[in-house]
Design an enzyme around this catalytic site. Sequence first.
Site, PDB file in Angstrom:
ATOM      1  N   GLU A 192       0.838  -1.204   0.000  1.00  0.00           N
ATOM      2  CA  GLU A 192       0.000   0.000   0.000  1.00  0.00           C
ATOM      3  C   GLU A 192       0.872   1.254   0.000  1.00  0.00           C
ATOM      4  O   GLU A 192       0.600   2.224  -0.717  1.00  0.00           O
ATOM      5  CB  GLU A 192      -0.914  -0.010   1.220  1.00  0.00           C
ATOM      6  CG  GLU A 192      -1.792   1.228   1.349  1.00  0.00           C
ATOM      7  CD  GLU A 192      -2.511   1.282   2.685  1.00  0.00           C
ATOM      8  OE1 GLU A 192      -3.039   2.358   3.026  1.00  0.00           O
ATOM      9  OE2 GLU A 192      -2.536   0.264   3.402  1.00  0.00           O
ATOM     10  N   ASP A 234       0.781   3.953  -2.994  1.00  0.00           N
ATOM     11  CA  ASP A 234       0.436   5.350  -2.708  1.00  0.00           C
ATOM     12  C   ASP A 234       1.458   6.287  -3.341  1.00  0.00           C
ATOM     13  O   ASP A 234       1.100   7.305  -3.949  1.00  0.00           O
ATOM     14  CB  ASP A 234       0.366   5.551  -1.195  1.00  0.00           C
ATOM     15  CG  ASP A 234       0.101   6.991  -0.813  1.00  0.00           C
ATOM     16  OD1 ASP A 234      -1.009   7.486  -1.093  1.00  0.00           O
ATOM     17  OD2 ASP A 234       0.994   7.639  -0.236  1.00  0.00           O
ATOM     18  N   SER A 274      -7.254   1.578   0.209  1.00  0.00           N
ATOM     19  CA  SER A 274      -5.923   1.075   0.575  1.00  0.00           C
ATOM     20  C   SER A 274      -5.573  -0.188  -0.199  1.00  0.00           C
ATOM     21  O   SER A 274      -4.411  -0.391  -0.588  1.00  0.00           O
ATOM     22  CB  SER A 274      -5.849   0.831   2.088  1.00  0.00           C
ATOM     23  OG  SER A 274      -6.784  -0.128   2.504  1.00  0.00           O
ATOM     24  N   GLU A 317      -4.448   0.768  -3.687  1.00  0.00           N
ATOM     25  CA  GLU A 317      -3.054   1.221  -3.679  1.00  0.00           C
ATOM     26  C   GLU A 317      -2.102   0.035  -3.586  1.00  0.00           C
ATOM     27  O   GLU A 317      -1.064  -0.002  -4.266  1.00  0.00           O
ATOM     28  CB  GLU A 317      -2.828   2.175  -2.504  1.00  0.00           C
ATOM     29  CG  GLU A 317      -3.521   3.517  -2.674  1.00  0.00           C
ATOM     30  CD  GLU A 317      -3.415   4.398  -1.444  1.00  0.00           C
ATOM     31  OE1 GLU A 317      -3.491   5.626  -1.598  1.00  0.00           O
ATOM     32  OE2 GLU A 317      -3.277   3.850  -0.324  1.00  0.00           O
TER      33      GLU A 317
END
Length: 227
Positions: free
Chosen positions: A37, A41, A110, A113
Amino acid sequence: MHELLIFKNEKLLRQALTHRSYVNEHPGEGEHNERLEFLGDAILNFLSGEYLYKKHGEKGEDELTRRRSALVDEKQLAKFAKEVDLDFRIRLGIGAIRDGGYQNPNLLSSTFEAVLGAYYLDNGSNIEVVRAIVEPLFNSVPENLVVSRSNVDSKNRFQEWVQSHVTPNPPIYETEQIGGPSHAPKFVARVLVDGKEHGTGTGRNKKEAEKDAAEDALTKLKKQGLL
């Protein structure tokens, strides 16, 4: 099946889909998806920033920053997750499922990502392959929706005020988890300007807590007649 879910390394995809709550209930399942994640991101922020930079050659840094925040906020990433059929593929613990985890925007965003980060690694760290996936998703977001969201981004509004009236240095957010189960954690954030606290906030994730802290800071400025 969406292209984002087609992996050469199925183990990597499985990890990207595995939430902490699942690992807590199945200790032998290995690593959860939080490291992926983090990577996803970072990739998403770069690609969305580049996308907007090229699309809006006339916009300045502040406006581009607001638009990027709106384009990749939790709600929008949760929608992207559903568009690529991630929602019911997430590996969740029983408690998270019972609490509606498959429709939880925080879990959906999340996981999206994490899968992006895993897809990047699965394709030899080739950013172009990821760009080909996310740009059509960015294009699907109506321009008026991005603009309306960007106009209400509290973190950017507070940063603009700080840099116009106090210091060129951006606000600093100190955020930590203070409790809650693994599938519904609670975070608290403090926003500091040159070491002085200006607001506090809570949320289900770091982004939400930091946004709440910025809103608290803006509320205080309004009460003082400074905004």
